[in-house]
Design a protein around this motif. Structure first.
Motif, short mmCIF file in Angstrom:
data_model
loop_
_atom_site.label_atom_id
_atom_site.label_comp_id
_atom_site.label_asym_id
_atom_site.label_seq_id
_atom_site.Cartn_x
_atom_site.Cartn_y
_atom_site.Cartn_z
N GLY A 1 12.57 -34.77 66.94
CA GLY A 1 13.33 -34.28 66.04
C GLY A 1 12.94 -33.19 65.18
N SER A 2 11.61 -32.43 65.20
CA SER A 2 11.09 -31.50 64.36
C SER A 2 11.57 -30.19 64.77
CB SER A 2 9.55 -31.55 64.17
OG SER A 2 9.09 -31.39 65.56
N CYS A 3 12.00 -30.08 65.87
CA CYS A 3 12.82 -28.97 66.65
C CYS A 3 13.77 -29.01 67.69
CB CYS A 3 11.90 -27.80 66.99
SG CYS A 3 11.02 -28.36 68.55
N PRO A 4 14.63 -28.14 67.75
CA PRO A 4 15.73 -28.37 68.95
C PRO A 4 14.97 -28.28 70.19
CG PRO A 4 15.85 -26.19 68.04
CD PRO A 4 15.04 -27.04 67.07
N GLY A 5 15.64 -28.87 71.09
CA GLY A 5 15.02 -29.42 72.44
C GLY A 5 13.86 -30.27 72.39
#
Length: 1064
Positions: free
Chosen positions: A136-140
Motif C-alpha cells: 500500500g505504500s505505492c500504487p501497483g
C-alpha cells in the motif's frame, strides 16, 4: 572516440534542477555483500547489500513494472552461518522509472518495448541495496500483482498484504548474462543464464535488420576475468567493461570499472617503460579520467566529476569534451558563472577544430559532427548564462516560465536555477520557533526567493489505470486527492535517495506541541544565498576555470608533468574523487546524498548503530508534510486540454494536507502549517514542499507576497525592508473576517498580533455600537445576495459566494477575476429588458452600497471586512443590469484593500459618486471615486488616461501610509481588484443602457476614462510589486481588459515598469 563511453549521455544538456531524485545505490556491485529475501527488514533500505534473484512470471506495467522474483537457495547467508541455509523465498518486485532511455531491453528495430519489459521469466538479476516496502505504500503494490504472485507460486498469506521489493532506478538492476559470472557460476542458475543468453542472441538474429541493439543491463565477467594488478592490458579490458556499463546506463558500476583501470595504469607506470609506452600510458590515463567524469555526471556526483575533469585537463589541456564535462559538473554544483567560463572554453576549442576541419577536405564527416557539437555548446552556454543571471541576480523570464507552465498539466520547470536572496533562517525568539530574516536592505517588489519545489506532485501524474486494480491506491486517492496521494507515495523513496532533501525535511517542525528542531545548517540544507551584490557580481568569475585557469593550476603544484610525484598526486586525487562519488567514506556520504547525520539525529531517518540498513519514519514524514506542504495554483490558466481536476478551494500559497486540502496558517512553533479550516476545502490539484519557504512566519498584513510559476515559488517584498527585519507572508485569506481568521489561527495554537488584527481588535473595543451596526449591515448584504439569487432569473448562477471571500488562499484575496469579457457584455445587453424588471433589487443594492461606502468603518485604518460584501454587491448590481453601480462597488472593494493613513472619518458614498459622474466632473469624479487628498486630481482627465502620474494620483491617498511602508493588504489582490474595476468600467462604457440617458455619450466617455485610469493603476501596482513584467501582466489580465499584446487599453504603448515612486 572509440575509447570513450557510449556517445550521447554525457553530452546531454545539463542536469535537471531540483533536489529530489529517484533513489539509487551509489555503491558498485563489487563492493556489496549478498543478502537473501527472507533476511530483508520491512521499510529498510539495506545498504552495502545486494540480493540475487530470478524472475518467475511475465511482468506487467501500470505505474511501475511488476513481477515476482525468487532468490537462489544456494546463496550464502550474509550472517556467515553456513550450517543453516534459508530456503528460497518469493517476493513481488516493482521497478519504477523503467522507460527510455533506461529501458531494460529494446527491440533492435527501435520499436516499442516488448510485453516482458526486459524482464522475461527466468531472468537472473542482482538488485543493489534492496528496499523492502510495505504493502500500500505505492500504487501497483496490490491488485493484479497479487494474482501474478499466486500464478508464480507465491506461498501463503494474502498477496495484497505482503511487502514487496521496490526499485526506483534501473541503475540498481543488473542482469547477469554471462554464465561465467562468479555470482552464478557453479550454482543451479548457471544453466538458466546460459539458456537466456542463447535465447536473446537468437531473438536478435531473427530480426529484420536495423543493426545490433543496445543491451543496457548486460553484466559479464569475461572482460575482466584474470586481470592482474599492474597489467596495462588489463586497464584496456576494464575500460571496455566500463564503456559497456556506461552504455547501459549503469554509471556507478562504470565508474568502478574505470577506477580499476586507473589503478592498473598507475601500478603499470611504476615500472621502467620506454617513452612510447609512457606516452600511451598517459593517453590511456587521460581517457579513463575523462570517462570517469562522464560516469559521475551520469549519476549526479558533480563534485567528483569536477575533480576528474580537472585531472584530465592537466594531461589534455583544452580538450573540448573534457571542458564540456567540467562545465556540466560546475552547472550541477550551482556554480553557473564558472560553468559558463568553462563552456566558453569548450566552444572555443570546437571552433578551432571546426576551422581545422574546414581547411582539410578529407574530414568532411568530422566537420559535420564538430558543427553539431558547436551548435549544442552554444545553446548550452546560453542556458548557463541564463541560470547565472537567475541565481545571482534573480533575473527570470517570468512570462516565458508562465507560458511554459500553462502549456502542461504537470508543469515542472527543470531548466532554471534557484535564487536565494539576502535572507537567512534564524531563531525568532519568544517561543516562536524559527523565521526568515533579511541580511541586507531591499526595496518593495524586489525578489527575495525563487525556488523550485523540493518535491511536487500533480493530479495529472496519477495513472488512472492503476486505480481499477489497486484498492489501496484508490482509497488513498479518495481520501487525500490525487496530488496529495501522489506526494505520499513519492516522498519516502525521495527522502531515502537524497541526503539534502532528508536534511531539509528533518529540520522542519511537524506541528502540534512537538519540540522545535534547531536552526537548519545553511550549507547542509542548501540554503546558502546565491545572490551577488551588483558591486561584486562579476568578481572572481572563472577564477580557477577554463583553459588559462587550469594551466595555472597545472603548475601550482610544483611537480613536473610526468614526474613520479605528479603521478602520485594524481592517483591520490583520483582515488579521493572515487570514494567521494560512491560514498566510501564519511565525507562522501555527507556530500553526495548518503544519510545526513542531522536527519538521523532528528529522527526522520532510522539507522541502527550496528547494521547496514536505513529507513524513513513515515509517520513523522506525513506530519511534517501536513504542517509544511503547499497546494498551489498557476499564475496563468492552463492552456492545454486536460481532464477536469478535482475542485480546489485553495489558491496560490495555500498549504496541502495529506488528510485533505487545507489553507495555510501558523503553529506556535513559528513554521508554516496547514489550517484545517471548516473541513470544506476541496482536494488540491498540485501539492509540493519548499523547505526554505516553510520558515516564513505569518502576518495577516505581511511584508512579502508569493506566487507560483509551474513548480517554482516566487517571493517578493511588499514594502521596503531593512537588514534584520523578519520576512512574513500571509497563511490565509486576509479579507476573511476577524472572527474567521482568529478561529483558524487559534486552532493551531496562537493568536495573530499583526497590524490588521490589532486594528480590528482596538476598533471593536473602542466602538462597540459601530461594531454591532457593521455586523447587522454585513448580514443584510448576505440576505440581499441570497434573495436576489433566488428571485432574479438573470442573477441566478451569477450571484453567490464571491471568489474573493470563498477563497482560502494566502495571497489571492480576490482569487478569480469577474467575468467582464466582450461576450458577457453582449449577453448583458440582450437581457436588459428583463433586467429592468429587477429595479427594486438595484435600489436595495445601491442603498446597502451607500452604507458600506459611508460611515460603516469610520475611524478604521484597514477595511478588509468590506472586500467580500462589496464584491458580492457588484455581482448583484451587474446581474441586475446596473453596470455603473457595479463598477463603483468594485471600486469600493479596491479601496477596502488599501490602508487609510490617519483613518479619515468621512468618505463619499455611492450616491455622491454617481451624482458626480452624472454632473460630468471629469477628473474630480475620478478623484472622489477613490478618496484622493486635495490636489491629487491636478493632472486632469486627459493626463489621467495616459500618464504614469495619473496612476499615482488614483491610488494616492489610499495607498500612501504615514511612514511609507504600508500600502495594500495583499499586492496580488490589489492588482486583481484594480483590474476588475477597469474591466467593469470598460464593460459599462460598451453597454447600451448608457445611451438611454440624455448625456449617454458623455457618460460613455467618462466610463472609458475611468477604465483607462484603473488599468494604469493595475499596471502600476503590478510594476511596483511584481517586478514590472508587463508581458506577464497582459498574459494574465489581457482577456478581461481586452488588451492587444504590448498595448494599453487606450491604444497607446506605455512603459509602466517601476513608475510608482517610493512614496506611493
Amino acid at each position: 572516440m572509440a575509447e570513450s563511453p557510449a556517445r550521447g549521455r554525457p553530452e546531454a544538456a545539463g542536469p535537471p534542477r531540483g533536489v529530489a531524485k529517484p533513489r539509487f545505490s551509489r555503491q558498485p556491485l563489487a563492493r556489496l555483500e549478498p543478502i537473501q529475501l527472507c533476511q530483508l527488514r520491512l521499510g529498510y533500505v539495506h545498504t552495502d547489500k545486494y540480493v540475487l534473484c530470478r524472475t518467475l512470471v511475465t511482468p506487467y506495467k501500470l505505474r511501475a513494472v511488476a513481477t515476482v522474483v525468487t532468490d537462489c537457495p544456494a546463496a550464502a547467508s550474509s550472517d556467515g552461518d553456513d550450517n543453516s541455509k534459508p530456503a528460497a523465498s518469493q517476493m513481488r518486485l516493482l521497478v519504477h522509472n523503467l522507460n527510455a532511455p533506461m529501458e531494460i531491453m529494446t527491440d533492435h528495430t527501435g520499436a516499442a518495448s516488448r510485453p516482458h519489459h526486459g524482464l522475461p521469466p527466468g531472468t537472473v538479476l542482482a538488485i543493489k541495496e534492496p528496499y523492502l516496502a510495505a504493502a500500500g505504500s505505492c500504487p501497483g503494490g496490490s491488485g493484479l500483482l497479487g494474482a501474478a504472485s499466486v500464478a508464480g507460486g507465491h506461498v501463503g498469506g494474502d498477496p495484497d498484504s505482503q511487502p514487496f521489493l521496490r526499485v526506483d532506478s534501473p541503475m540498481d538492476l543488473l542482469v547477469i548474462s554471462d554464465p561465467r559470472h562468479p555470482l552464478v557460476a557453479g550454482t543451479a542458475w548457471e544453466e538458466d543464464v546460459r539458456a537466456a543468453a542463447a535465447a536473446a542472441a537468437a531473438e536478435v538474429g531473427s530480426g529484420c535488420g536495423g543493426g545490433a541493439s543496445r543491451q543496457p543491463l548486460q553484466l559479464t565477467a569475461g572482460a575482466t576475468a584474470g586481470v592482474k594488478a599492474g597489467d596495462a592490458d588489463g586497464a584496456v579490458r576494464w575500460q571496455s567493461q566500463g564503456n559497456a556499463l556506461f552504455g547501459s546506463g549503469h554509471f556507478v558500476d562504470a565508474l568502478h570499472a574505470y577506477h580499476q583501470g586507473l589503478v592498473a595504469l598507475q601500478q603499470a607506470g611504476q615500472a621502467q617503460l620506454a617513452s612510447e609506452q609512457q606516452a600511451a600510458l598517459a593517453k590511456r590515463t587521460a581517457v579513463l579520467l575523462n570517462n570517469s567524469a562522464a560516469a559521475c555526471l551520469g549519476f549526479g556526483a558533480h563534485e567528483s566529476a569536477r575533480a576528474y575533469a580537472q585531472l584530465a585537463l592537466r594531461r589534455t589541456l583544452g580538450d573540448a569534451t573534457t571542458l564540456l564535462h567540467l562545465a556540466k559538473a560546475l552547472d550541477g554544483l550551482g556554480r553557473y558563472s564558472e560553468a559558463a567560463d568553462a563552456c566558453q572554453d569548450h566552444v572555443n576549442a570546437l571552433a578551432r577544430q571546426l576551422q581545422s576541419s574546414n581547411s582539410n577536405s578529407s574530414s568532411s564527416g568530422l566537420g559535420l559532427a564538430v558543427t553539431a557539437a558547436f551548435t549544442d555548446g552554444q545553446r548550452f552556454l546560453q542556458s548557463l548564462r541564463q541560470r547565472a543571471a537567475e541565481a545571482e541576480r534573480g533575473e527570470y523570464n517570468e512570462a516565458g516560465m508562465a507560458r511554459e507552465a500553462a502549456a502542461s498539466t504537470t508543469p515542472r520547470l527543470e531548466g532554471h536555477a534557484d535564487f536565494i536572496g539576502p535572507v537567512q533562517v534564524a531563531d525568532a525568539g519568544e517561543g516562536r520557533g524559527r523565521g526568515l530574516y533579511m541580511t541586507a536592505p531591499v526595496r518593495a517588489g524586489q525578489l527575495l526567493l525563487a525556488m523550485r519545489a523540493d518535491v511536487a506532485s500533480f493530479a495529472a501524474d496519477m495513472d488512472t489505470s492503476t486505480m481499477c486494480c489497486d484498492e489501496r491506491a484508490a482509497a488513498d486517492v479518495a481520501a487525500l486527492g490525487a496530488a496529495s496521494a501522489q506526494l505520499k507515495w513519492d516522498l519516502p523513496p525521495a527522502v531515502l535517495g537524497c541526503g539534502r532533501l532528508a536534511a531539509r525535511l528533518a529540520h522542519l517542525h511537524t506541528g502540534g506541541r512537538t519540540r522545535v528542531p534547531p536552526v537548519p545548517p545553511a550549507a547542509e540544507c542548501g540554503f546558502v544565498p546565491t545572490w551577488r551584490p551588483v558591486a561584486v557580481a562579476g568578481a572572481g568569475a572563472g577564477a580557477a576555470l577554463g583553459a588559462s585557469g587550469l594551466a595555472t593550476a597545472q603548475t601550482d603544484g610544483g611537480a613536473a608533468e610526468g614526474s613520479s610525484d605528479s603521478r602520485g598526486e594524481e592517483a591520490v586525487a583520483a582515488a579521493r574523487a572515487f570514494e567521494l562519488a560512491v560514498q566510501g567514506g564519511a565525507a562522501g556520504r555527507a556530500a553526495q546524498g548518503g544519510p545526513p547525520p542531522s536527519a538521523v539525529q532528528l529522527g526522520l531517518l532510522k539507522a541502527p548503530p550496528k547494521g547496514s540498513r536505513v529507513r524513513v519514519d513515515v509517520e513523522q514524514l506525513a506530519r511534517l508534510c501536513v504542517a509544511n506542504g503547499f497546494a498551489f495554483d498557476q499564475l496563468l490558466p492552463l492552456h492545454v486540454a486536460a481532464p477536469a481536476p478535482a475542485p480546489v478551494a485553495s489558491g496560490p500559497g495555500a498549504a496541502v494536507s495529506l488528510e485533505g486540502g487545507h489553507d495555510s496558517c501558523q503553529r506556535a512553533g513559528g513554521d508554516q502549517v496547514n489550517d484545517g479550516g471548516d473541513g470544506s476545502a476541496g482536494k488540491p490539484t498540485a501539492t509540493g514542499l519548499w523547505g526554505l519557504a516553510s520558515y516564513f512566519n505569518h502576518a495577516c498584513v505581511a511584508n512579502a507576497h508569493r506566487y507560483f510559476l509551474g513548480d517554482f515559488l516566487f517571493v517578493r517584498a511588499s514594502r521596503d525592508l531593512p537588514a534584520g527585519a523578519e520576512v512574513t507572508i500571509t497563511y490565509l485569506n486576509p479579507t476573511l473576517t476577524w472572527e474567521q481568521r482568529s478561529a483558524k489561527l487559534l486552532r493551531r495554537g496562537f493568536a495573530c498580533g499583526c497590524e490588521l488584527c490589532m486594528d480590528e481588535t482596538e476598533w471593536r473595543r473602542g466602538h462597540p455600537d459601530e461594531s454591532q451596526q457593521l455586523e447587522e449591515l454585513l448580514a443584510r448584504v448576505e440576505r440581499l445576495c441570497a434573495e436576489a439569487a433566488a428571485a432574479c432569473p438573470v442573477a441566478e448562477g451569477a450571484i453567490g459566494p464571491d471568489p474573493a471571500h470563498a477563497a482560502v488562499a494566502g495571497e489571492a484575496a480576490v482569487a478569480a477575476p469577474a467575468d467582464h469579457s466582450p461576450a458577457a457584455a453582449t449577453t448583458v445587453c440582450r437581457q436588459e429588458q428583463e433586467q429592468r424588471a429587477q429595479e427594486p433589487w438595484v435600489a436595495r443594492a445601491r442603498g446597502v452600497l451607500e452604507e458600506l461606502a459611508g460611515a460603516a468603518l469610520r475611524g478604521r485604518g484597514w477595511r478588509s471586512t468590506l472586500v467580500g460584501p462589496s464584491s458580492r454587491l457588484a455581482r448583484v448590481l451587474r446581474a441586475c443590469g446596473d453596470l455603473c453601480a457595479a463598477a463603483r462597488a468594485r471600486e469600493l472593494a479596491f479601496r477596502s484593500l488599501c490602508h487609510r493613513p490617519g483613518a479619515r472619518s468621512q468618505q463619499p458614498g455611492a450616491q455622491q459618486l454617481e451624482a458626480q459622474a452624472e454632473a460630468g466632473r471629469g477628473a474630480a469624479s475620478e478623484t472622489a471615486a477613490v478618496g484622493l487628498m486635495p490636489g491629487a486630481a491636478a493632472a486632469g482627465a486627459g493626463s489621467v488616461a495616459t500618464s504614469p502620474a495619473a496612476g499615482q494620483a488614483l491610488a494616492g491617498a489610499e495607498v500612501t501610509a504615514a511612514d511609507g511602508s504600508e500600502r495594500v493588504l495583499s499586492p496580488e489582490a490589489a492588482v486583481q481588484a484594480a483590474t476588475d474595476v477597469a474591466a467593469a468600467w470598460r464593460q459599462a462604457a460598451g453597454a447600451g443602457s448608457l445611451q438611454q440617458h440624455q448625456r449617454g455619450e458623455e457618460e460613455r466617455e467618462a466610463a472609458r476614462q475611468r477604465a483607462r485610469l484603473w488599468e494604469a493603476t493595475a499596471r502600476g501596482l503590478w510594476a511596483h510589486y511584481f517586478g514590472g513584467n508587463q508581458e506577464l501582466f497582459e498574459a494574465r489580465f489581457g482577456e478581461a481588459l481586452e488588451l492587444n499584446t504590448g498595448v494599453a487599453g487606450d491604444g497607446v504603448a506605455h512603459n509602466y515598469t517601476g513608475w510608482l515612486p517610493s512614496q506611493i
